[in-house]
Design a protein around this motif. Structure first.
Motif, mmCIF file in Angstrom:
data_model
loop_
_atom_site.group_PDB
_atom_site.id
_atom_site.type_symbol
_atom_site.label_atom_id
_atom_site.label_comp_id
_atom_site.label_asym_id
_atom_site.label_seq_id
_atom_site.Cartn_x
_atom_site.Cartn_y
_atom_site.Cartn_z
ATOM 1 N N VAL A 1 -43.772 -4.403 16.671
ATOM 2 C CA VAL A 1 -44.574 -3.861 17.771
ATOM 3 C C VAL A 1 -44.234 -2.395 18.005
ATOM 4 O O VAL A 1 -45.127 -1.548 18.112
ATOM 5 C CB VAL A 1 -44.398 -4.703 19.057
ATOM 6 C CG1 VAL A 1 -44.972 -3.996 20.268
ATOM 7 C CG2 VAL A 1 -45.055 -6.072 18.877
ATOM 8 N N MET A 2 -42.952 -2.071 18.054
ATOM 9 C CA MET A 2 -42.554 -0.678 18.286
ATOM 10 C C MET A 2 -42.976 0.221 17.130
ATOM 11 O O MET A 2 -43.450 1.341 17.339
ATOM 12 C CB MET A 2 -41.050 -0.573 18.522
ATOM 13 C CG MET A 2 -40.634 -0.969 19.913
ATOM 14 S SD MET A 2 -41.486 -0.016 21.207
ATOM 15 C CE MET A 2 -40.998 1.645 20.783
ATOM 16 N N ARG B 1 -49.010 6.725 17.797
ATOM 17 C CA ARG B 1 -48.683 7.843 18.686
ATOM 18 C C ARG B 1 -48.716 7.480 20.177
ATOM 19 O O ARG B 1 -49.113 8.284 21.018
ATOM 20 C CB ARG B 1 -49.583 9.031 18.417
ATOM 21 C CG ARG B 1 -49.362 9.659 17.040
ATOM 22 C CD ARG B 1 -50.274 10.836 16.827
ATOM 23 N NE ARG B 1 -50.049 11.687 15.695
ATOM 24 C CZ ARG B 1 -49.865 11.375 14.443
ATOM 25 N NH1 ARG B 1 -49.794 10.126 14.093
ATOM 26 N NH2 ARG B 1 -49.736 12.269 13.487
ATOM 27 N N GLN B 2 -48.273 6.260 20.472
ATOM 28 C CA GLN B 2 -48.166 5.852 21.869
ATOM 29 C C GLN B 2 -46.816 6.330 22.407
ATOM 30 O O GLN B 2 -45.801 6.232 21.720
ATOM 31 C CB GLN B 2 -48.293 4.332 21.994
ATOM 32 C CG GLN B 2 -49.660 3.800 21.595
ATOM 33 C CD GLN B 2 -50.754 4.366 22.475
ATOM 34 O OE1 GLN B 2 -50.834 4.071 23.651
ATOM 35 N NE2 GLN B 2 -51.595 5.217 21.899
ATOM 36 N N ASP B 3 -46.814 6.844 23.622
ATOM 37 C CA ASP B 3 -45.610 7.400 24.236
ATOM 38 C C ASP B 3 -44.843 6.285 24.949
ATOM 39 O O ASP B 3 -44.850 6.177 26.170
ATOM 40 C CB ASP B 3 -45.997 8.524 25.205
ATOM 41 C CG ASP B 3 -44.799 9.297 25.725
ATOM 42 O OD1 ASP B 3 -43.667 9.053 25.255
ATOM 43 O OD2 ASP B 3 -44.997 10.145 26.615
ATOM 44 N N VAL B 4 -44.168 5.455 24.155
ATOM 45 C CA VAL B 4 -43.419 4.315 24.683
ATOM 46 C C VAL B 4 -42.028 4.785 25.106
ATOM 47 O O VAL B 4 -41.343 5.474 24.356
ATOM 48 C CB VAL B 4 -43.298 3.195 23.622
ATOM 49 C CG1 VAL B 4 -42.462 2.043 24.146
ATOM 50 C CG2 VAL B 4 -44.674 2.716 23.188
ATOM 51 N N ASN C 1 -55.567 -1.266 24.364
ATOM 52 C CA ASN C 1 -56.045 -1.764 23.071
ATOM 53 C C ASN C 1 -55.007 -1.546 21.967
ATOM 54 O O ASN C 1 -54.911 -2.343 21.042
ATOM 55 C CB ASN C 1 -57.387 -1.152 22.693
ATOM 56 C CG ASN C 1 -57.330 0.353 22.487
ATOM 57 O OD1 ASN C 1 -56.540 1.062 23.120
ATOM 58 N ND2 ASN C 1 -58.173 0.860 21.604
ATOM 59 N N GLN C 2 -54.193 -0.498 22.078
ATOM 60 C CA GLN C 2 -53.146 -0.249 21.078
ATOM 61 C C GLN C 2 -51.992 -1.244 21.225
ATOM 62 O O GLN C 2 -51.440 -1.711 20.228
ATOM 63 C CB GLN C 2 -52.628 1.187 21.193
ATOM 64 C CG GLN C 2 -53.636 2.243 20.802
ATOM 65 C CD GLN C 2 -53.976 2.210 19.314
ATOM 66 O OE1 GLN C 2 -53.212 1.720 18.493
ATOM 67 N NE2 GLN C 2 -55.151 2.715 18.974
ATOM 68 N N VAL C 3 -51.634 -1.560 22.464
ATOM 69 C CA VAL C 3 -50.562 -2.541 22.696
ATOM 70 C C VAL C 3 -51.030 -3.920 22.225
ATOM 71 O O VAL C 3 -50.300 -4.621 21.516
ATOM 72 C CB VAL C 3 -50.134 -2.563 24.182
ATOM 73 C CG1 VAL C 3 -49.132 -3.686 24.445
ATOM 74 C CG2 VAL C 3 -49.554 -1.211 24.592
ATOM 75 N N SER D 1 -47.902 -12.725 24.828
ATOM 76 C CA SER D 1 -48.565 -12.041 25.932
ATOM 77 C C SER D 1 -47.887 -10.689 26.084
ATOM 78 O O SER D 1 -46.846 -10.424 25.469
ATOM 79 C CB SER D 1 -48.464 -12.857 27.223
ATOM 80 O OG SER D 1 -47.120 -13.055 27.608
ATOM 81 N N TYR D 2 -48.489 -9.845 26.896
ATOM 82 C CA TYR D 2 -47.906 -8.526 27.109
ATOM 83 C C TYR D 2 -48.306 -8.003 28.485
ATOM 84 O O TYR D 2 -49.272 -8.473 29.095
ATOM 85 C CB TYR D 2 -48.361 -7.529 26.033
ATOM 86 C CG TYR D 2 -49.838 -7.276 26.015
ATOM 87 C CD1 TYR D 2 -50.400 -6.271 26.810
ATOM 88 C CD2 TYR D 2 -50.693 -8.046 25.244
ATOM 89 C CE1 TYR D 2 -51.782 -6.054 26.818
ATOM 90 C CE2 TYR D 2 -52.053 -7.847 25.241
ATOM 91 C CZ TYR D 2 -52.591 -6.826 26.029
ATOM 92 O OH TYR D 2 -53.944 -6.634 26.052
ATOM 93 N N GLU D 3 -47.535 -7.052 28.949
ATOM 94 C CA GLU D 3 -47.895 -6.312 30.140
ATOM 95 C C GLU D 3 -47.491 -4.866 29.891
ATOM 96 O O GLU D 3 -46.581 -4.578 29.097
ATOM 97 C CB GLU D 3 -47.241 -6.872 31.390
ATOM 98 C CG GLU D 3 -45.729 -6.854 31.411
ATOM 99 C CD GLU D 3 -45.142 -7.564 32.628
ATOM 100 O OE1 GLU D 3 -44.878 -6.868 33.632
ATOM 101 O OE2 GLU D 3 -44.947 -8.799 32.560
ATOM 102 N N ILE D 4 -48.202 -3.976 30.536
ATOM 103 C CA ILE D 4 -47.975 -2.537 30.350
ATOM 104 C C ILE D 4 -47.581 -1.936 31.692
ATOM 105 O O ILE D 4 -48.221 -2.195 32.703
ATOM 106 C CB ILE D 4 -49.250 -1.853 29.815
ATOM 107 C CG1 ILE D 4 -49.648 -2.471 28.468
ATOM 108 C CG2 ILE D 4 -49.050 -0.348 29.711
ATOM 109 C CD1 ILE D 4 -51.015 -2.041 27.976
#
Length: 140
Positions: A56-57, A64-67, A103-105, A133-136
């Motif tokens: 995932v990471m 280019r997601q700023d995680v 949508n990227q996550v 599942s996920y949460e942002i």
């Protein structure tokens, strides 16, 4: 890939990976252990979480997601009978960052589950029901 497991007494073992990293594995006191390390099935669950989190990471970084943080919480159910195999595992990703695109996550979690995570795919092929599942969260 290689590993060795050395008995260290009672129901305690030292696991050494082929790359030289060591983990103490131990049982609970009611089985003769001293609770000095995770149980073998906990290691399997942690391995699954690590494998999927790595994917995932990697996918989020390539997109280019700023995680700024990623936590994966896993919950597993095991069969009541011996062998007490996993029957269900749920992975919940908590991804924190700046202006993350949902949508990227979602894509990263799906690609890990369906294409890249060897541990997840192997367990699913063995009959384990795996869900995600996920949460942002927006970073401060």
């Amino acid at each position: 890939m290689k590993a060795t497991i050395d008995w260290t007494g009672n129901v305690s073992f030292k696991a050494t990976s082929g790359t030289g990293h060591e983990v103490q594995i131990d049982g609970p006191p009611d089985h003769g252990g001293q609770n000095l390390g995770p149980r073998p099935m906990e290691m399997v669950l942690m391995g699954l979480g690590g494998c999927s989190s790595f994917d995932v990471m990697s996918i989020l970084q390539k997109s280019r997601q700023d995680v700024t943080a990623c936590r994966t919480e896993l919950e597993a159910e095991r069969a009541d009978a011996v062998p007490s195999v996993f029957t269900r595992i749920h992975l919940h990703f908590i991804v924190t960052g700046r202006n993350l695109k949902e949508n990227q996550v979602k894509r990263a979690v799906s690609l890990s589950a369906e294409k890249y995570c060897s541990a997840s795919i192997m367990l699913a092929q063995g009959g384990v029901e795996i869900s995600h599942s996920y949460e942002i969260h927006e970073a401060a």
